[in-house]
Design an enzyme around this catalytic site. Structure first.
Site, PDB file in Angstrom:
ATOM      1  N   LYS A  79       3.954  -5.405  17.310  1.00  0.00           N
ATOM      2  CA  LYS A  79       4.373  -6.761  16.926  1.00  0.00           C
ATOM      3  C   LYS A  79       4.053  -7.765  18.034  1.00  0.00           C
ATOM      4  O   LYS A  79       3.757  -8.931  17.758  1.00  0.00           O
ATOM      5  CB  LYS A  79       5.880  -6.773  16.634  1.00  0.00           C
ATOM      6  CG  LYS A  79       6.311  -5.880  15.479  1.00  0.00           C
ATOM      7  CD  LYS A  79       6.176  -6.591  14.142  1.00  0.00           C
ATOM      8  CE  LYS A  79       6.881  -5.826  13.033  1.00  0.00           C
ATOM      9  NZ  LYS A  79       6.782  -6.504  11.725  1.00  0.00           N
ATOM     10  N   THR A  83       9.885  -9.098  15.675  1.00  0.00           N
ATOM     11  CA  THR A  83      11.162  -8.435  15.941  1.00  0.00           C
ATOM     12  C   THR A  83      11.718  -8.887  17.286  1.00  0.00           C
ATOM     13  O   THR A  83      10.961  -9.166  18.222  1.00  0.00           O
ATOM     14  CB  THR A  83      11.023  -6.890  15.933  1.00  0.00           C
ATOM     15  OG1 THR A  83      12.076  -6.307  16.705  1.00  0.00           O
ATOM     16  CG2 THR A  83       9.702  -6.445  16.528  1.00  0.00           C
ATOM     17  N   ASN A 100       0.842  -1.216   0.000  1.00  0.00           N
ATOM     18  CA  ASN A 100       0.000   0.000   0.000  1.00  0.00           C
ATOM     19  C   ASN A 100       0.875   1.264   0.000  1.00  0.00           C
ATOM     20  O   ASN A 100       0.355   2.363   0.064  1.00  0.00           O
ATOM     21  CB  ASN A 100      -0.960   0.014   1.205  1.00  0.00           C
ATOM     22  CG  ASN A 100      -0.216   0.215   2.521  1.00  0.00           C
ATOM     23  OD1 ASN A 100       1.006   0.104   2.565  1.00  0.00           O
ATOM     24  ND2 ASN A 100      -0.945   0.497   3.586  1.00  0.00           N
ATOM     25  N   SER A 136       8.950   0.027  22.151  1.00  0.00           N
ATOM     26  CA  SER A 136       8.341   1.204  21.499  1.00  0.00           C
ATOM     27  C   SER A 136       6.930   0.803  21.093  1.00  0.00           C
ATOM     28  O   SER A 136       6.572  -0.377  21.131  1.00  0.00           O
ATOM     29  CB  SER A 136       9.122   1.599  20.246  1.00  0.00           C
ATOM     30  OG  SER A 136       8.890   0.646  19.212  1.00  0.00           O
ATOM     31  N   TYR A 151       5.887   0.687  18.168  1.00  0.00           N
ATOM     32  CA  TYR A 151       6.089  -0.236  17.044  1.00  0.00           C
ATOM     33  C   TYR A 151       6.326  -1.654  17.551  1.00  0.00           C
ATOM     34  O   TYR A 151       5.656  -2.600  17.125  1.00  0.00           O
ATOM     35  CB  TYR A 151       7.273   0.235  16.189  1.00  0.00           C
ATOM     36  CG  TYR A 151       7.920  -0.880  15.412  1.00  0.00           C
ATOM     37  CD1 TYR A 151       7.295  -1.430  14.305  1.00  0.00           C
ATOM     38  CD2 TYR A 151       9.155  -1.419  15.821  1.00  0.00           C
ATOM     39  CE1 TYR A 151       7.878  -2.480  13.607  1.00  0.00           C
ATOM     40  CE2 TYR A 151       9.733  -2.458  15.128  1.00  0.00           C
ATOM     41  CZ  TYR A 151       9.096  -2.996  14.022  1.00  0.00           C
ATOM     42  OH  TYR A 151       9.669  -4.039  13.354  1.00  0.00           O
ATOM     43  N   HIS A 152       7.281  -1.813  18.480  1.00  0.00           N
ATOM     44  CA  HIS A 152       7.554  -3.157  18.986  1.00  0.00           C
ATOM     45  C   HIS A 152       6.320  -3.731  19.674  1.00  0.00           C
ATOM     46  O   HIS A 152       6.047  -4.930  19.579  1.00  0.00           O
ATOM     47  CB  HIS A 152       8.743  -3.122  19.960  1.00  0.00           C
ATOM     48  CG  HIS A 152      10.047  -2.749  19.315  1.00  0.00           C
ATOM     49  ND1 HIS A 152      10.610  -1.509  19.455  1.00  0.00           N
ATOM     50  CD2 HIS A 152      10.891  -3.446  18.510  1.00  0.00           C
ATOM     51  CE1 HIS A 152      11.755  -1.461  18.776  1.00  0.00           C
ATOM     52  NE2 HIS A 152      11.949  -2.614  18.190  1.00  0.00           N
TER      53      HIS A 152
END
Lengths: 383, 383
Positions: free
Chosen positions: B185, B144, B32, B179, B181-182
């Protein structure tokens, strides 16, 4: 104290708001009425009708002379929650404002996505709003014992010391949540722990067990101050449902073998626990976790207790092992530690025949309002 | 095999697509272009311009005679991903299609919420689409190593046997993500584990470490088949950034003390690992977790290695300990187990002077394209 109750229209939110207001705390309730929308979607209703939150807040003033503030809005709209925190400047934020049904979250993609985005994004917006407008406020967040699943070791309160290959550390207790709803609470817990560590916010994550019960000191003050009592397959918790089935002469629906073992607590103990958390706040940077339950029973034990209590009052009760709509262990070890709230002063009100009798009597008094069509589970976990 | 690559425009997605296509697998890429949008937002660019995905797919056909299919769309739009799975019927789905930057996710509320809703809801839609259209396909999901944080015990591969008060169980390894982001996940990992258990899907969660490197056998076939090389503070990984700084005569920016220790692997080893996972699928109901790294170094060790290699080629290199923009331990234990991929056949390509030399030479050859303004971190973790 200035206490903000998010999800103030709900089964627990409304009694919590009255509980603090009765003690002279300054209380503001917030709700987006998303649970009422879901009730509409699924054609379910609480046992007795619940007046609008506006009406109940006004009635509370009439009955007690005390004011509860009301703001209508959605945590997913960050501007709303930022403005609430900026204006109200709470000392404590009790956060019940989440989609609360595991079966609803398992109904399909749309419901799972709604549950996770509503709960996780709403909670994230709240954390950012706290960071900006009241970083010293204490977040008291309702989690669930279902975050842990059913591990084969004792369930500690949020953290566990692990010894591994000669080294050790205290780490977050591993989570094995049982539905997309329970998963949403696990995601919240991780986000909150991170915000406390990184931004020095303070939080208490209350991993609450299955709540049962009808009333509190405040709901009894006026019939229209009652809280919503659900017995349906979507929002009804197991003991509440069993009591309704016993009164109605519907066999108690035990899912599968019924060896599933769960913590429970009375709705009045929920108020006690939340108050203990609020009055004894976490320190800056701390994310405490309390396991919020008072007793542990298997589903079969609960069914037998309801059957015994009901039969002593002349009801004829059958148990029915129906196909389990959930994917879960039906026989397992389950031993959650729950001493932190007791250490703070919790005096549990244990499930006794008297409590069950009170519930059965109440249900009997409004039995013509029961809609038996909403009791059988229709939502299956497996593919 | 029929292999779907989600996030096929990215640093790793595009080389992965070419890697499988080169071996005769039938490959479809989806993107995308949200990473390109973020690049625009933050005014950053890869070191060399990357042609459109359409252009690269066409060029791949010109150069090799092989076809890579392309669908443009967003996993957050469930109709899109349902239709892709229904039509393509993949054997394996390699899922890179997530917002990949920790600093971006810490930029503010909007970016944190985008990261979690994009990643978590996209992945949830994918799970529901698999359940409906290809429940036997194998999901290879990029996680991750940052999901684990830095516990004071060895980091096992996804699960850990815990002995506690005389009982034991194998449980998900506790997560302490670093974070938003982490965290996204971690949320994905929990959702995937649940879907495997409940719906009998099959998945491999690759907890990947910090990737470095410029090229693969396929990117070398034509300059315009290159993959995006980032050295900026948002998307640049630490080794790539250090190499650019060394070439440009900019002091290597070590965050804080530099005792932060991380796993790393070469981009070619990412392809090897993903291929090993794809060719050796999980069984139905299984959610495997592999720790995907080949070596472990502290940030200071990486800085010194880059400095040594660069100085041997005449560059003058300084190290600069700048204020750490992140909230993280700067000295800690770190010992991740990473044997499962080796057991499947991984032959690591370790970081050697030769590899660093190759990177330094490449960067030197395009040094006039470096934009030094994008290197210093501007996003702070703390409040």
């Amino acid at each position: 104290m200035r206490i903000l109750i998010l999800g103030g229209d709900g089964y627990l939110g409304w009694p919590t708001a009255m509980h603090f207001s009765a003690q002279g705390d300054e209380v503001l309730v917030v709700d987006n009425f998303c649970k009422r929308r879901i009730e509409m979607e699924d054609g379910i209703e609480p046992l007795e009708p619940i007046p609008t939150l506006h009406r109940r807040v006004a009635l509370w003033k009439e009955v007690t002379g005390k004011e509860i503030g009301l703001r209508v809005g959605d945590l997913v709209n960050h501007r709303f929650i930022y403005s609430v925190l900026e204006e109200f400047q709470p000392d404590a934020i009790v956060h019940y404002a989440e989609q609360p049904s595991a079966p609803y979250s398992m109904q399909g993609r749309e419901q799972a996505v709604f549950t996770q985005s509503n709960n996780v994004i709403g909670n994230l917006n709240l954390l950012f709003a706290m960071k900006k407008h009241c970083p010293d406020a204490h977040l008291v967040k309702l989690g669930t014992m279902g975050e842990y699943g059913t591990p084969n070791i004792d369930i500690e309160e949020g953290y566990i010391e692990i010894e591994h290959k000669g080294r050790k550390d205290v780490l977050p207790f591993p989570k094995q949540p049982m539905s997309f709803y329970h998963l949403s609470k696990v995601h919240d817990s991780h986000n909150i722990m991170f915000a406390c560590k990184t931004w020095k916010l303070r939080a208490t994550d209350l991993n609450q067990a299955v709540v049962y019960g009808i009333d509190t000191d405040q709901t009894r003050l006026h019939p229209e101050l009652r809280t919503s009592f659900h017995y349906d397959a979507v929002f009804g918790t197991v003991l509440n449902r069993f009591c309704v089935q016993a009164v109605m002469g519907i066999p108690l629906t035990v899912y599968g073998k019924g060896g599933q073992t769960r913590g429970i607590l009375n709705i009045r103990d929920t108020l006690q626990c939340v108050e203990l958390a609020v009055r004894n706040p976490a320190v800056a940077g701390e994310c405490r976790v309390f396991n919020q339950l008072t007793e542990v029973f298997s589903i079969m034990e609960m069914a037998r207790m309801v059957k015994d209590a009901a039969e002593q009052h002349g009801f004829k009760v059958q148990l029915d092992h129906i196909t389990n709509p959930r994917v879960e262990k039906e026989e397992h070890y389950f031993n959650p530690v729950h001493t932190k709230l007791v250490d703070l002063g919790l005096k549990p009100r244990l499930l006794s025949e008297e409590l069950l009798e009170h519930m059965l009597q109440y249900i009997q008094s409004v039995r013509d309002k029961v809609n038996p069509a909403t009791i059988m589970p229709t939502i299956s976990w497996s593919r």
